[in-house]
Write a protein that holds these residues in place. Structure first.
Motif, PDB file in Angstrom:
ATOM      1  N   SER A  22      11.511   0.581  47.517  1.00  0.00           N
ATOM      2  CA  SER A  22      12.745   1.151  48.054  1.00  0.00           C
ATOM      3  C   SER A  22      13.545   1.881  46.982  1.00  0.00           C
ATOM      4  O   SER A  22      14.384   2.727  47.295  1.00  0.00           O
ATOM      5  N   THR A  23      13.291   1.592  45.740  1.00  0.00           N
ATOM      6  CA  THR A  23      14.007   2.262  44.640  1.00  0.00           C
ATOM      7  C   THR A  23      13.108   3.241  43.886  1.00  0.00           C
ATOM      8  O   THR A  23      13.546   3.853  42.916  1.00  0.00           O
ATOM      9  N   LEU A  24      11.854   3.348  44.313  1.00  0.00           N
ATOM     10  CA  LEU A  24      10.893   4.156  43.559  1.00  0.00           C
ATOM     11  C   LEU A  24      11.277   5.632  43.540  1.00  0.00           C
ATOM     12  O   LEU A  24      11.191   6.291  42.498  1.00  0.00           O
ATOM     13  N   ALA A  25      11.727   6.178  44.675  1.00  0.00           N
ATOM     14  CA  ALA A  25      12.075   7.599  44.729  1.00  0.00           C
ATOM     15  C   ALA A  25      13.182   7.925  43.738  1.00  0.00           C
ATOM     16  O   ALA A  25      13.130   8.965  43.051  1.00  0.00           O
ATOM     17  N   GLU A  26      14.161   7.054  43.629  1.00  0.00           N
ATOM     18  CA  GLU A  26      15.262   7.291  42.693  1.00  0.00           C
ATOM     19  C   GLU A  26      14.779   7.212  41.247  1.00  0.00           C
ATOM     20  O   GLU A  26      15.174   8.005  40.396  1.00  0.00           O
TER      21      GLU A  26
END
Length: 268
Positions: free
Chosen positions: A33-37
Motif C-alpha cells: 500500500s505504500t510501495l507507489a509512494e
C-alpha cells in the motif's frame, strides 16, 4: 484488492521465516500500500534480511513502467539468496577487526617499551654528565664517558621518535623538523653503522660541493640510512662496496644507498 492480499500474504510469510528482530524493517518493506509512494522518486527499493535457517535474502522492487503522472504502474519483484556474499562480508569485517586489534596491541607495546627505555637512559645521561665533570678523569676516560653520553642521548631521541610514530599511527602527529647539514647526518650514520655492524665493507659518499641544508628529523633520517646500509650487508648477495649518494632535487635533498650486490631477482 490484489495488493492488499499480497501484502497480507507477504506479512504472514515474513513472520514465519524471518529473524524476529528484523520484522520491524521487513514488514514495512513488503507493505504494497505504500510501495507507489516509495517508488515515486526511485527506480527501485531493496532490503537485505536474515531468515531463521541462517541464510540471507535480498528483496527488491523494480519499476518496469510508469504512467503519465509518473507513478509506477508495473513493478517487478525479485528475491535472491546471497548468503555467501554476507559470509564474505562478515569474514572481511572480522579480518579488519583483528587487524585493528593487532595494531592497537603493537602500538601499546611500542609505547610501553619506549617509556621503559627512557627511564634508564635518562639516568645514564645524568650520571655520565656528572662523571664527565670530574677533574680526576683522564682524557681517555673523558672521551669514553662522552661517547656513553652521546649514545644514550641518541637512543633517548630514538625512543621518543618511536613514541611519536606510535602516536602518529593512532592519532596523527606532525614530525618536528629542523634544518640540518646533510653531510653531517650522513657522516654520523656511517659512524654508527660501523659501530653496530661487524663489517669492513668500503663506503663511498658522493655529494655536491655546496653545503646542503635540509629540514628533517635528524635521528629518523639517520636511522633510515643505517637500516639501508645494514640491508646491503645482510641481504645484497656478493656486495663488496656501498655508495651513499646525496643530490639536490630542486628544494629537496635526495639520499640514495646503492651496492654492487646481486640485487632483487626480476621474478620478485
Amino acid at each position: 484488492g490484489h495488493s492488499g492480499k499480497a501484502s497480507i500474504h507477504m506479512s504472514a510469510a515474513s513472520k514465519q521465516s524471518i529473524v524476529p528482530e528484523y520484522l520491524p524493517y521487513v514488514e514495512p518493506f513488503f507493505d504494497l500500500s505504500t510501495l507507489a509512494e516509495r517508488l515515486r522518486h526511485e527506480d527501485s527499493v531493496m532490503l537485505e534480511y536474515p531468515v531463521k535457517d541462517g541464510n540471507w535474502h535480498l528483496a527488491r522492487f523494480i519499476v518496469q513502467m510508469r504512467g503519465e503522472n509518473g507513478e509506477a504502474e508495473q513493478v517487478l519483484f525479485a528475491m535472491r539468496l546471497y548468503s555467501e556474499e554476507k559470509r564474505r562480508e562478515k569474514d572481511l569485517m572480522s579480518a579488519a577487526d583483528a587487524a585493528r586489534r593487532a595494531n592497537e596491541a603493537k602500538s601499546e607495546f611500542l609505547s610501553r617499551m619506549s617509556h621503559d627505555i627512557r627511564t634508564p637512559l635518562t639516568a645514564i645521561m645524568g650520571l655520565s654528565a656528572t662523571v664527565e665533570e670530574s677533574e680526576t678523569l683522564t682524557d681517555e676516560g673523558r672521551g669514553m664517558v662522552e661517547e656513553i653520553h652521546q649514545n644514550a642521548q641518541w637512543l633517548l631521541h630514538l625512543s621518543e621518535n618511536i613514541l611519536s610514530v606510535t602516536r602518529f599511527c593512532d592519532e596523527g602527529v606532525v614530525i618536528e623538523k629542523s634544518d640540518e647539514v646533510v653531510e653531517e647526518i650522513v657522516g654520523s650514520a656511517i659512524r654508527r653503522f660501523r659501530k653496530n655492524c661487524d663489517t669492513d665493507i668500503p663506503i663511498t659518499v658522493s655529494k655536491p660541493e655546496e653545503i646542503l641544508l635540509a629540514p628533517m628529523d635528524a635521528t629518523l633520517i639517520e636511522q633510515v640510512l643505517i637500516n639501508l646500509m645494514e640491508n646491503a650487508v645482510l641481504h645484497a648477495e656478493g656486495a663488496t662496496e656501498i655508495e651513499l649518494r646525496i643530490r639536490r632535487e630542486g628544494d629537496l635533498a635526495q639520499f640514495s644507498v646503492l651496492d654492487n650486490g646481486a640485487g632483487i631477482e626480476p621474478a620478485v
